[in-house]
Design an enzyme around this catalytic site. Structure first.
Site, PDB file in Angstrom:
ATOM      1  CG  HIS A   1      -1.806   1.067   1.444  1.00  0.00           C
ATOM      2  ND1 HIS A   1      -1.868   1.783   2.605  1.00  0.00           N
ATOM      3  CD2 HIS A   1      -2.732   1.596   0.611  1.00  0.00           C
ATOM      4  CE1 HIS A   1      -2.810   2.707   2.498  1.00  0.00           C
ATOM      5  NE2 HIS A   1      -3.348   2.618   1.301  1.00  0.00           N
TER       6      HIS A   1
ATOM      7  CG  HIS B   1      -3.178   9.182   0.109  1.00  0.00           C
ATOM      8  ND1 HIS B   1      -3.854   9.967   1.038  1.00  0.00           N
ATOM      9  CD2 HIS B   1      -3.978   8.098  -0.096  1.00  0.00           C
ATOM     10  CE1 HIS B   1      -4.981   9.380   1.370  1.00  0.00           C
ATOM     11  NE2 HIS B   1      -5.078   8.237   0.706  1.00  0.00           N
TER      12      HIS B   1
HETATM   13  O1  G3P Z   1      -6.594   1.017  -2.389  1.00  0.00           O
HETATM   14  C1  G3P Z   1      -6.637   0.854  -1.030  1.00  0.00           C
HETATM   15  C2  G3P Z   1      -6.428   2.158  -0.329  1.00  0.00           C
HETATM   16  O2  G3P Z   1      -5.319   2.790  -0.913  1.00  0.00           O
HETATM   17  C3  G3P Z   1      -7.616   3.071  -0.424  1.00  0.00           C
HETATM   18  O3  G3P Z   1      -7.512   4.118   0.450  1.00  0.00           O
HETATM   19  O4  G3P Z   1      -6.993   6.417   1.098  1.00  0.00           O
HETATM   20  O5  G3P Z   1      -5.214   4.688   1.237  1.00  0.00           O
HETATM   21  O6  G3P Z   1      -5.971   5.524  -0.980  1.00  0.00           O
HETATM   22  P1  G3P Z   1      -6.365   5.215   0.437  1.00  0.00           P
HETATM   23 MG    MG Z   2      -4.763   4.412  -2.314  1.00  0.00          MG
END
Ligand code: G3P
Ligand code: MG
Length: 250
Positions: free
Chosen positions: A13, A55
């Site tokens: 992630h 992000h």
């Molecule tokens: O794709 C999983 C996750 O990345 C979604 O939430 O806010 O971390 O982009 P976020």
């Molecule tokens: Mg994400």
């Protein structure tokens, strides 16, 4: 290609973001060194229409600058230090372009490109991302995702062969996406929040011949439980721990 990885496929992630600054080349490279199958990244447009990987809607939390990404040109974004917020060891790390990420790690595994124009309205992010996927010939190594079904509809028109995962918000806000939105939409995977998943839901998706990729599991007991429930993919901040938890690697 997605189906050729062991289940659950591991998505690092924002890269190995427990060990390196999120959404940087350093973080993606480290994730593959730690044995991940795939990385997840957050793509959005700069003020001058370049696809950049960051992000938040602003640069405030993860760089030494301030302002909305959509108000800053690529040249301004490139001046920023996107590593020091994490640790002095990564001082000088840059916000990468998607082009650079594809060049650096595109052939190392899979990449989940999350289309994150959540505050920018209906821009042409999806078109630009699809053009980059074609340029690097990475169609079989990409899965798109977004909380906006609209983005995924566009990628389905432009690159129908690239799988699409519908992200569901956590809790009641994601109820529609986890039920009718997913069931009647043209998606190959559901991407639910970890606390919203249960074995019945995984079985329902499997009956539809679709996958479930869960975000975000870092604790060993969560990773093992999700594996035992038969989920098809796990997002983790810590691929090193996840690889060990699943009994993979050396
Ligand atoms: O794709 C999983 C996750 O990345 C979604 O939430 O806010 O971390 O982009 P976020
Ligand atoms: Mg994400």
């Amino acid at each position: 290609m997605l189906n050729s990885f062991p289940r659950p496929i591991l998505f690092a992630h924002r890269g190995a973001c427990a060990h390196a600054p999120e959404n940087t080349l350093e973080s993606f490279q480290l994730a593959f060194e730690q044995g991940t199958d795939a990385v997840e990244l957050d793509a959005k447009l700069s003020a001058d229409g370049e696809v950049v990987v960051i992000h938040d809607a602003t640069v405030d939390r993860t760089t030494n600058g301030q302002g909305r990404v959509s108000n800053l040109k690529l040249a301004d974004l490139r001046q920023l230090d996107a590593g020091s917020f994490f640790s002095g060891k990564y001082r000088g790390a840059k916000i990468p372009t998607l082009d650079e990420v594809f060049e650096a790690v595109g052939k190392k595994g899979m990449i989940n490109v999350e289309l994150t124009n959540y505050y920018a309205g209906r821009d042409d992010l999806a078109e630009k991302v699809c053009a980059l996927v074609k340029k690097h010939r990475l169609q079989d190594r990409i899965i798109f995702s977004s909380f906006f079904g609209y983005n995924l509809k566009k990628t389905a028109q432009l690159l129908p062969e690239v799988p699409r995962g519908l992200l569901a918000l956590d809790g009641w806000k994601g109820t529609w996406a986890r039920s009718f939105g997913f069931m009647f939409g043209d998606y190959q995977a559901l991407h639910p929040y970890i606390r919203d998943v249960n074995p019945q839901q995984v079985q329902r998706a499997h009956r539809l011949k679709r996958r479930v990729h869960v975000w975000t599991a870092n604790a060993v007991e969560d990773i093992v439980r999700l594996r035992d429930w038969g989920v098809d993919g796990i997002f983790t901040d810590d691929p090193q721990t996840a690889v060990r938890a699943l009994g993979r690697g050396a």
